[in-house]
Design a protein around this motif. Structure first.
Motif, PDB file in Angstrom:
ATOM      1  N   ASP A  32     -77.719 -32.368  25.386  1.00  0.00           N
ATOM      2  CA  ASP A  32     -78.619 -32.969  26.374  1.00  0.00           C
ATOM      3  C   ASP A  32     -78.397 -34.467  26.551  1.00  0.00           C
ATOM      4  O   ASP A  32     -79.131 -35.111  27.305  1.00  0.00           O
ATOM      5  CB  ASP A  32     -80.075 -32.702  25.987  1.00  0.00           C
ATOM      6  CG  ASP A  32     -80.425 -31.224  26.059  1.00  0.00           C
ATOM      7  OD1 ASP A  32     -79.839 -30.515  26.901  1.00  0.00           O
ATOM      8  OD2 ASP A  32     -81.253 -30.781  25.249  1.00  0.00           O
ATOM      9  N   GLY A  34     -77.530 -37.795  28.016  1.00  0.00           N
ATOM     10  CA  GLY A  34     -77.512 -38.087  29.449  1.00  0.00           C
ATOM     11  C   GLY A  34     -76.222 -38.733  29.923  1.00  0.00           C
ATOM     12  O   GLY A  34     -75.528 -39.404  29.161  1.00  0.00           O
ATOM     13  N   LYS A  56     -72.093 -32.767  34.903  1.00  0.00           N
ATOM     14  CA  LYS A  56     -72.118 -32.772  33.441  1.00  0.00           C
ATOM     15  C   LYS A  56     -71.303 -31.612  32.887  1.00  0.00           C
ATOM     16  O   LYS A  56     -70.623 -31.762  31.870  1.00  0.00           O
ATOM     17  CB  LYS A  56     -73.557 -32.704  32.929  1.00  0.00           C
ATOM     18  CG  LYS A  56     -73.605 -32.858  31.429  1.00  0.00           C
ATOM     19  CD  LYS A  56     -74.942 -33.304  30.979  1.00  0.00           C
ATOM     20  CE  LYS A  56     -74.947 -33.503  29.489  1.00  0.00           C
ATOM     21  NZ  LYS A  56     -76.287 -33.675  29.011  1.00  0.00           N
ATOM     22  N   THR A 115     -73.725 -24.787  25.244  1.00  0.00           N
ATOM     23  CA  THR A 115     -74.323 -25.126  26.524  1.00  0.00           C
ATOM     24  C   THR A 115     -73.608 -24.425  27.673  1.00  0.00           C
ATOM     25  O   THR A 115     -74.224 -23.885  28.580  1.00  0.00           O
ATOM     26  CB  THR A 115     -74.276 -26.650  26.752  1.00  0.00           C
ATOM     27  OG1 THR A 115     -75.025 -27.271  25.723  1.00  0.00           O
ATOM     28  CG2 THR A 115     -74.855 -27.036  28.095  1.00  0.00           C
TER      29      THR A 115
END
Length: 189
Positions: A32, A34, A56, A115
């Motif tokens: 996560d 950023g 991302k 992810t």
């Protein structure tokens, strides 16, 4: 027909800095982390980061692909040593130990892989690694050191279950136990 130009030196440097920062930030903060945080850690503007990696997922995929490219190179080097007379079992053992340690120190790969899941396209990297590992396994089987039913998929399964978040002593013990399952030899320790 226009020829594609090689990337500018500063673009190559920026990409490298972004990938290093992404690995570091994902290791520290998980998947996560950023994009702003990664850009700041890389010392580049957010726009520069997005020019290299529009999403991302693109960035996380690049981190994983870079790492897996390294794994393919290590497997290919082991196969080359095999062709020069090295023992397959020694090369497989060294390869497994190297990948486990590299993954333990680069926790970003494991976090990022969770992810992305199956969204990662490996293409040539997977072919290179699989080809080299298959050669090592086949040579080990021909030497009588590796069980005949061991496959490249088994090696990948081992990587996915390696205790890379555990201390070095635990990783070493895991490798000892895993090698017992791969080899035709009984464990001595």
């Amino acid at each position: 027909m226009a020829q594609s130009r090689a990337p500018r030196a500063d673009a190559v440097r920026n990409r490298k800095k972004i990938l290093e920062a992404a690995r570091e930030q994902i290791t520290l903060h998980g998947p996560d982390a950023g994009m702003d945080q990664i850009a700041a850690a890389a010392g580049v503007a957010v726009g520069t980061l997005y020019r290299h990696f529009p999403t991302k997922n693109d960035l996380v995929s690049a981190v994983i692909q870079e790492y897996l490219g390294h794994v393919a190179e290590v497997a290919e080097a082991a196969r080359e040593r095999l062709a020069s007379g090295a023992r397959a079992m020694d090369e497989i053992t060294a390869f497994l130990a190297h990948v486990i340690e590299a993954t333990a120190t680069n926790r970003a790969v494991k976090a990022a892989a969770h992810t992305l899941g199956a969204d990662l396209a490996l293409g040539d990297i997977e072919v290179r690694a699989t080809t080299a590992l298959a050669a090592l396994i086949q040579a080990g089987q021909a030497d009588g050191d590796i069980h005949q039913d061991v496959t490249v998929d088994d090696i990948y399964l081992l990587f996915n279950t390696a205790p890379t978040d555990q201390p070095a002593a635990t990783r070493d013990r895991w490798l000892t136990l895993v090698l017992t399952g791969l080899t035709t030899h009984t464990r001595t320790a």
